[in-house]
Design an enzyme around this catalytic site. Structure first.
Site: not given
Ligand code: LLP
Length: 420
Positions: A239, A276, A278-279, A315, A319, A345-346, A374
């Site tokens: 985190g 743990e 990650g980022r 991302r 988010y 196409c969005e 990520y």
């Protein structure tokens, strides 16, 4: 990050010019710096000095085999959340005794694989999962080591999709439920309770939620030990955030500040600490290299259309996440109130929105920064777009560590049945 630097105005990664990589591999391509991964990992290791600890890498952040192999060789453990991640972690060379398995929905097959590999422990998230582990370990003649994932009930202030430790989250069990599960485990034949686990969310920019949560969970470690459980591990989750928006994010807590703030609770637990992350390890070690396809002025807005899209880096769309965008070469001119968008196409397909962006021309290269975590791991084939290539650079040398997908990969496994 020093690993990404400019020479003669041109962006390099550990001495390798990014235009050379783009010319040879094409775009979009993720580029990872080995040294940046190593430095972030060692920064965490240094922070925990004086404690009995192990840094596990959250494989979901970046599951490329070369990235995983790098971390396994440095001595890291792995935090996994699926059978697929177990497969990758073992293939990459992680010692199974350093693998911890979390997730609210572990299937029978995944539990059996974990038992078969003799992983260090399962982070158990519900009574039903616990019963399933006891039953499967019994059938397979194994002993399962578990940690109870508690939800310490703190608010983190991070994006709601990545906040996990508050009272209404699907993750973990309450402290009260954990007490009940611990009592039940005493009657189980094949499950051994050896740890307490918590993870309150990702990209947390303050120390207070960690301090509060870790202190509550540490109290549970002590309580369970007093009740006769042989607790040997306190897994404090991941985190730690990184600054994505260089102007507005300010300074975020460093690993040393983080560990120092929670050290009293870690010491009070009296057991081995697992984390743990990650980022923190991977985010700043990677960028997404993309080429400008078109420039477009429409009404009051300027658009830069790149060959990278939401399927390559989700991302921003998912988010509203901010990633800095840098010109790989050029004069440093800016275009204001511009959107960097992809070809999907969005309207939700954007990499950056309403920003001062490099005033780049068609076919110029751009680097989307801090995309090592990520990034590729959340990429998809939406719009039938082959996923990007991945490159790792180490000390001037670079190698493709995942080929760009081909159109044939897009239809792999698809079958047109005979009745058509
Ligand atoms: N441990 C557990 C149990 C987790 O669920 C996670 C992340 C981690 C560790 C690693 O957290 P980190 O150190 O990376 O913050 N896709 C989102 C992030 C989702 C995080 C999910 N769990 C994003 O791109 O921001």
């Amino acid at each position: 990050m020093d690993e990404f630097h400019r020479e003669g105005g041109v962006l390099h990664c550990e001495g390798a010019p990014l235009p050379d990589i783009a010319a040879s591999v094409g775009t979009p391509t993720y580029v990872y710096s080995y040294a940046a991964i190593e430095n972030a990992y060692l920064e965490l290791v240094d922070a925990f000095a004086g404690l009995d600890f192990m840094v596990c890498f959250a494989v979901k952040a970046n599951s490329n085999l070369a990235v995983l192999r790098s971390l396994a060789s440095m001595g890291a453990g792995a935090d996994i959340v699926s059978g697929g991640e177990l497969y990758r972690a073992v293939r990459a060379g992680f010692d199974p005794k350093k693998i911890v398995f979390a997730g609210v929905g572990k299937t029978e097959a995944e539990i059996v694989s974990g038992l078969g590999e003799r992983i260090l422990l399962f982070n158990v998230e519900s009574a039903s999962e616990l019963e399933n582990i006891e039953r499967l370990a019994n059938i397979h003649g194994k002993k399962a080591r578990v940690a109870l994932r508690v939800n310490p009930g703190v608010e983190t202030g991070t994006h709601e999709h990545i906040s996990t430790g508050h009272a209404e989250s699907k993750f973990g069990v309450t402290v009260e439920e954990a007490r009940g599960l611990a009592r039940r485990i005493k009657g189980f034949k094949c499950v051994e309770l050896i740890g307490v686990h918590q993870h309150i969310g990702s990209q947390i920019s303050k120390l207070e939620p960690h301090v509060e949560a870790i202190s509550r969970s540490s109290a549970l470690v002590s309580e369970l030990k007093e009740r006769g459980h042989d607790i040997r591990f306190f897994n404090i989750g991941g985190g730690l955030g990184v600054p994505y928006d260089y102007e507005n994010d300010g300074e975020l807590p460093t690993p040393a500040q983080f560990v120092d703030a929670v050290r009293p609770s870690l010491e009070a637990s009296g057991v081995k600490i697992l984390c743990e992350m990650g980022r923190y390890i991977a985010a700043r070690a990677g960028l997404l290299l993309t080429r400008v396809v078109y420039r477009k002025e429409s009404g009051v807005k300027s658009y830069i259309v790149s060959d990278a899209a939401m399927n390559d880096l989700l991302r921003p769309s998912l988010y509203g996440a901010h990633h800095e965008v840098a010109a790989v070469a050029g004069t440093g001119g800016k275009v204001s109130d511009a959107d960097l968008v992809g070809p999907v196409c969005e309207s939700g397909d954007f990499i950056a929105k309403g920003r001062d962006l490099p005033d780049s021309a068609e076919s110029d290269l751009l680097a989307v920064l801090d995309a090592g975590a990520y990034g590729f791991s959340m990429a998809s084939n939406y719009n039938s777009r082959p996923r990007p290539a991945e490159v790792m650079v180490r000390n001037g040398n670079w190698a493709v560590v995942r080929e760009r997908e081909h159109y044939s990969d897009l239809v792999k496994g698809e079958v047109v049945p005979a009745f058509l």
